[in-house]
Scaffold this active site. Structure first.
Site, short mmCIF file in Angstrom:
data_model
loop_
_atom_site.label_atom_id
_atom_site.label_comp_id
_atom_site.label_asym_id
_atom_site.label_seq_id
_atom_site.Cartn_x
_atom_site.Cartn_y
_atom_site.Cartn_z
N ASP A 121 0.71 -0.84 -0.03
CA ASP A 121 -0.04 -0.37 0.14
C ASP A 121 0.98 1.81 0.12
O ASP A 121 0.78 1.93 -0.89
CB ASP A 121 -0.95 0.33 1.12
CG ASP A 121 -1.21 -0.85 1.44
OD1 ASP A 121 -1.65 -2.42 0.95
OD2 ASP A 121 -3.14 -0.82 1.74
N GLU A 141 0.37 -8.09 12.12
CA GLU A 141 0.63 -7.47 11.13
C GLU A 141 2.34 -7.54 10.93
O GLU A 141 2.98 -7.64 9.91
CB GLU A 141 -0.33 -5.97 10.65
CG GLU A 141 -1.06 -5.92 9.30
CD GLU A 141 -1.56 -5.39 8.81
OE1 GLU A 141 -2.13 -4.18 10.24
OE2 GLU A 141 -1.84 -5.45 7.90
C1 2M8 Z 1 -3.36 -4.36 3.52
O1 2M8 Z 1 -4.62 -3.80 2.11
C2 2M8 Z 1 -5.50 -3.62 2.77
C3 2M8 Z 1 -6.27 -2.99 1.23
O2 2M8 Z 1 -6.04 -4.37 0.67
C4 2M8 Z 1 -5.59 -2.69 3.68
O3 2M8 Z 1 -4.19 -1.69 3.94
O4 2M8 Z 1 -6.98 -1.70 4.13
C5 2M8 Z 1 -1.47 -4.75 2.69
O5 2M8 Z 1 -0.54 -4.81 3.56
C6 2M8 Z 1 -2.57 -5.62 1.38
O6 2M8 Z 1 -0.60 -7.02 1.02
C7 2M8 Z 1 -2.67 -7.37 2.47
O7 2M8 Z 1 -2.33 -8.25 1.38
C8 2M8 Z 1 -3.36 -7.24 3.05
C9 2M8 Z 1 -4.90 -7.71 4.22
O8 2M8 Z 1 -3.53 -8.61 4.95
O9 2M8 Z 1 -3.55 -5.55 3.89
#
Ligand code: 2M8
Length: 451
Positions: free
Chosen positions: A176, A414
């Site tokens: 992101d 995370e």
């Molecule tokens: C993060 O992305 C999401 C959007 O897709 C968010 O920030 O809301 C990123 O780290 C992405 O790579 C990851 O797949 C997702 C879910 O863990 O979170």
């Protein structure tokens, strides 16, 4: 300090409990609150975790994800499976994917994420006990053509130039708010998405760990543009402002093509598929070699619209390592850089782990998402590559540090602060638990020897 064997065993049980807690039956929430749906590359890592608990369930994770594959071959970045009791923004209405004839009946987003799925399929097969082999083999044979179609999409629609490098359409295609995208986002002249309310900043206690509103305005505006082009790749390539040749994404595709070739006999793959996969693999390696800067040891993304290289020290700079490079010069330069003070060898770091952005970059922020923190899934990909390249000691040190980081923090976070090791972002993150399970297997010789 290395945590004890007992603490490691407890960690394994806790990791399994996170996956069970996030299990929605046939798919797994990426995280209980912040990410309530099925995410693409999360699912691949999650399947690797499940493979240590139940290989049938592991394969089901991938089968469910691929049930939402677009007719172009694209595997969408989110499959919206959670009910209205689990709000997420931006949800399916913002994406409105039904405007594309290629979209499946189930609600999804219209972009994708790195293709870790073949690595998951390979790991599932490695961990399949003898008695389940006929069933798992048959199911892998059914999934295999879908995996090939997915790679075909990336090698063609996302690389019309035939460069061997995948073009990313959006920061949400993996990392992101990585500073790799800053310039391209800043070039977007108008960014006036319709009115919206973010949910993520209130779900993570400290908003400074998340992208800014400036970022979100641009993310959402880009989705509006993709919608305007009805997610048509040819139109996007002609008119859309954000097109980046992403060396990390491309490296994962190289590793994934190698994994599919490794599974070719199991899946009884057609000769034409094997030939295509080998061709994409070679092309990917050559593409990455062209982005490698021998002087600095960095591999660099470039902006398709401006033709400019993106000169930043980030985890993605190690794309040749992620792609299991066979070039000795690249490998030696990258290994030296990896343990330099600009990356894992920084004397201020708590663990010798790869930060998402180098502390030597002025934009480095140790708490902020992809702008500095350590991400266990990235460490897992690097650990896997280093192991395959024969750098066994370095790989094992990375595994030990990663497990220690999670155990000491007491949270399957995370991401983690590289300076203090503090847990950040979402708690009970499924993919962190999943890679911890895979790493823990090396502490359990019986299970590891099956792999
Ligand atoms: C993060 O992305 C999401 C959007 O897709 C968010 O920030 O809301 C990123 O780290 C992405 O790579 C990851 O797949 C997702 C879910 O863990 O979170």
């Amino acid at each position: 300090m290395t945590v004890t064997a007992d603490a490691r065993a407890v960690l394994r049980d806790q990791a399994a409990a996170v996956l069970h807690g996030n299990d929605a039956g046939s798919w797994t929430r990426a995280a209980p609150h912040l990410y309530p749906h099925q995410w693409s590359w999360d699912s691949a890592f999650i399947a690797i975790g499940w493979a240590h608990l139940d290989v049938r369930r592991a394969l089901m994770e991938l089968e469910q994800l691929f049930a939402a594959q677009w007719s172009t071959g694209m595997v969408p970045h989110i499959v919206f499976r959670a009910g209205p009791d689990k709000p997420y923004f931006p949800g399916p209405e913002w994406w409105d994917c039904a405007i594309s004839p290629a979209a499946p009946p189930i609600k999804t987003t219209g972009i994708c994420q790195p293709p870790v799925h073949a690595l998951a399929a390979q790991r599932i097969w490695q961990l399949t006990p003898e008695a389940l082999r006929p069933e798992i083999r048959a199911r892998l044979q059914a999934l295999y053509p879908r995996l090939v179609a997915w790679h075909h999409y990336l090698a063609t629609e996302r690389d019309p130039e035939g460069s061997g490098l995948v073009t990313a359409y959006h920061p949400w295609e993996g990392t992101d708010n990585s500073p790799r995208w800053d310039h391209a986002l800043a070039r977007i002249e108008v960014a006036e998405p319709g009115p919206y309310t973010r949910l993520d900043t209130s779900q993570v206690g400290d908003p400074s760990q998340r992208p800014t509103d400036w970022d979100y305005d641009r993310y959402l505006w880009l989705v509006e543009l993709l919608r305007k082009y009805k997610y048509d790749d040819a139109k996007i390539y002609r008119e859309y402002p954000f097109l980046i040749k992403d060396v990390f994404f491309s490296a994962v595709l190289v590793a994934a093509n190698a994994a599919l070739l490794d599974l070719a006999d199991v899946a009884d793959a057609r000769d034409s598929d094997r030939t295509q996969l080998a061709g994409w693999l070679d092309r990917g390696k050559s593409g990455l070699a062209r982005c490698f800067d021998a002087e600095s040891g960095l591999c660099l993304d470039y902006d398709v619209r401006t033709g400019e290289q993106i000169r930043l020290r980030t985890f993605a700079s190690f794309a040749p390592l992620f792609a299991e490079t066979t070039d000795t010069g690249q490998r030696v330069a990258q290994l030296a850089l990896l343990d330099s003070a600009d990356f894992c060898g920084n004397p201020e770091f708590r663990y010798r782990l790869l930060p998402s952005t180098s502390p030597a970059e002025p934009v480095f922020q140790p708490h902020n998402y992809w702008r500095g923190p350590v991400w266990p899934v990235i460490s897992w990909l690097l650990w896997r590559s280093l192991s395959l390249l024969g750098c066994v000691d370095r790989a094992d040190a990375m595994r030990t540090d990663s497990l220690d980081q999670i155990a000491t923090a007491g949270e399957f976070a995370e991401y983690f602060d590289p300076l203090t090791g503090a847990p950040l972002g979402s708690a009970q993150q499924s993919w962190t638990a999943a890679v911890a399970l895979d790493w823990s297997a090396a502490d359990r010789p019986d299970e590891a020897s099956e792999a």
